[in-house]
Design a protein around this motif. Sequence first.
Motif, mmCIF file in Angstrom:
data_model
loop_
_atom_site.group_PDB
_atom_site.id
_atom_site.type_symbol
_atom_site.label_atom_id
_atom_site.label_comp_id
_atom_site.label_asym_id
_atom_site.label_seq_id
_atom_site.Cartn_x
_atom_site.Cartn_y
_atom_site.Cartn_z
ATOM 1 N N THR A 211 0.824 -1.020 0.359
ATOM 2 C CA THR A 211 0.070 -0.221 0.266
ATOM 3 C C THR A 211 0.672 1.639 0.353
ATOM 4 N N ALA A 212 2.008 0.694 0.720
ATOM 5 C CA ALA A 212 2.653 2.549 0.760
ATOM 6 C C ALA A 212 3.298 3.210 -0.468
ATOM 7 N N LEU A 213 3.941 1.338 -1.476
ATOM 8 C CA LEU A 213 4.588 1.992 -2.351
ATOM 9 C C LEU A 213 3.333 2.231 -3.239
ATOM 10 N N PHE A 214 2.219 1.757 -3.591
ATOM 11 C CA PHE A 214 1.747 2.430 -4.808
ATOM 12 C C PHE A 214 1.207 3.380 -4.283
ATOM 13 N N LYS A 215 0.976 3.785 -2.897
ATOM 14 C CA LYS A 215 0.240 5.293 -2.902
ATOM 15 C C LYS A 215 2.110 6.096 -3.550
ATOM 16 N N SER A 216 2.769 5.600 -2.776
ATOM 17 C CA SER A 216 4.322 6.455 -3.501
ATOM 18 C C SER A 216 3.970 6.872 -5.318
ATOM 19 N N ALA A 217 4.181 5.241 -5.786
ATOM 20 C CA ALA A 217 3.747 5.562 -7.336
ATOM 21 C C ALA A 217 2.731 6.097 -7.492
ATOM 22 N N LEU A 218 1.602 6.563 -7.097
ATOM 23 C CA LEU A 218 0.323 6.987 -7.758
ATOM 24 C C LEU A 218 -0.075 5.858 -8.256
ATOM 25 N N THR B 240 -2.811 2.192 -9.589
ATOM 26 C CA THR B 240 -3.519 1.183 -8.378
ATOM 27 C C THR B 240 -3.471 -0.350 -8.323
ATOM 28 N N SER B 241 -3.672 -0.528 -7.264
ATOM 29 C CA SER B 241 -2.863 -1.336 -6.853
ATOM 30 C C SER B 241 -2.800 -2.883 -7.708
ATOM 31 N N GLY B 242 -3.642 -2.902 -8.544
ATOM 32 C CA GLY B 242 -3.505 -3.578 -9.117
ATOM 33 C C GLY B 242 -2.527 -4.109 -10.102
ATOM 34 N N ALA B 243 -1.726 -2.863 -10.776
ATOM 35 C CA ALA B 243 -0.715 -2.492 -11.521
ATOM 36 C C ALA B 243 0.910 -2.010 -10.632
ATOM 37 N N MET B 244 0.512 -2.027 -9.033
ATOM 38 C CA MET B 244 1.522 -2.811 -8.165
ATOM 39 C C MET B 244 1.541 -4.065 -8.146
ATOM 40 N N THR B 245 0.442 -4.317 -8.208
ATOM 41 C CA THR B 245 0.727 -6.188 -7.847
ATOM 42 C C THR B 245 1.912 -6.880 -9.349
#
Length: 170
Positions: free
Chosen positions: A74-81, A83-88
Amino acid sequence: MQEDHIDAILAQWAEERPDVNVASMGILGRISRISALSDRAVKDNHGRYQLHPGEFDVLATLRRSGAPYQLTPTALFKSALLTSGAMTNRLDKLERAGLVERTMDPADRRSLLVRLTGSGIELIDEVLLSHVSTQRTLLSGLSEEEQSQLAALLRKWLIALEGSDPHCSK
């Protein structure tokens, strides 16, 4: 004075619509063109390490977070702006490459942590040097004083834009 691509566009507008002040178009057009050229150079540099810019962002975010170089997804995807799916998807690729690992959070067994591996630390440290060198090359047309002035103006502008955008977070 040497002219750029945007000068030609502004000249056309001045001819066709002299009643419209298009100075803002010149500024934003140049920023857009600089962004596209810079993005291409950065992407090419990251490609030398088989990384996409978004993957570099994940590795860099973990590295600059300090030892033990781990964050929640969550901290990673918020810092990168993202979606959680894209971060996954990014994390899956980086994990397959052995650059990050997911572990259970000892403080909360319901949560995961993403941590840089030794290989991930080595790679991001190497890519970071190349990344900064690429950025310096991109800015080499400006003196150090001009770069400082530009940085100050861009900071001022960004603060104003962020302050007026309810969807923007720092």
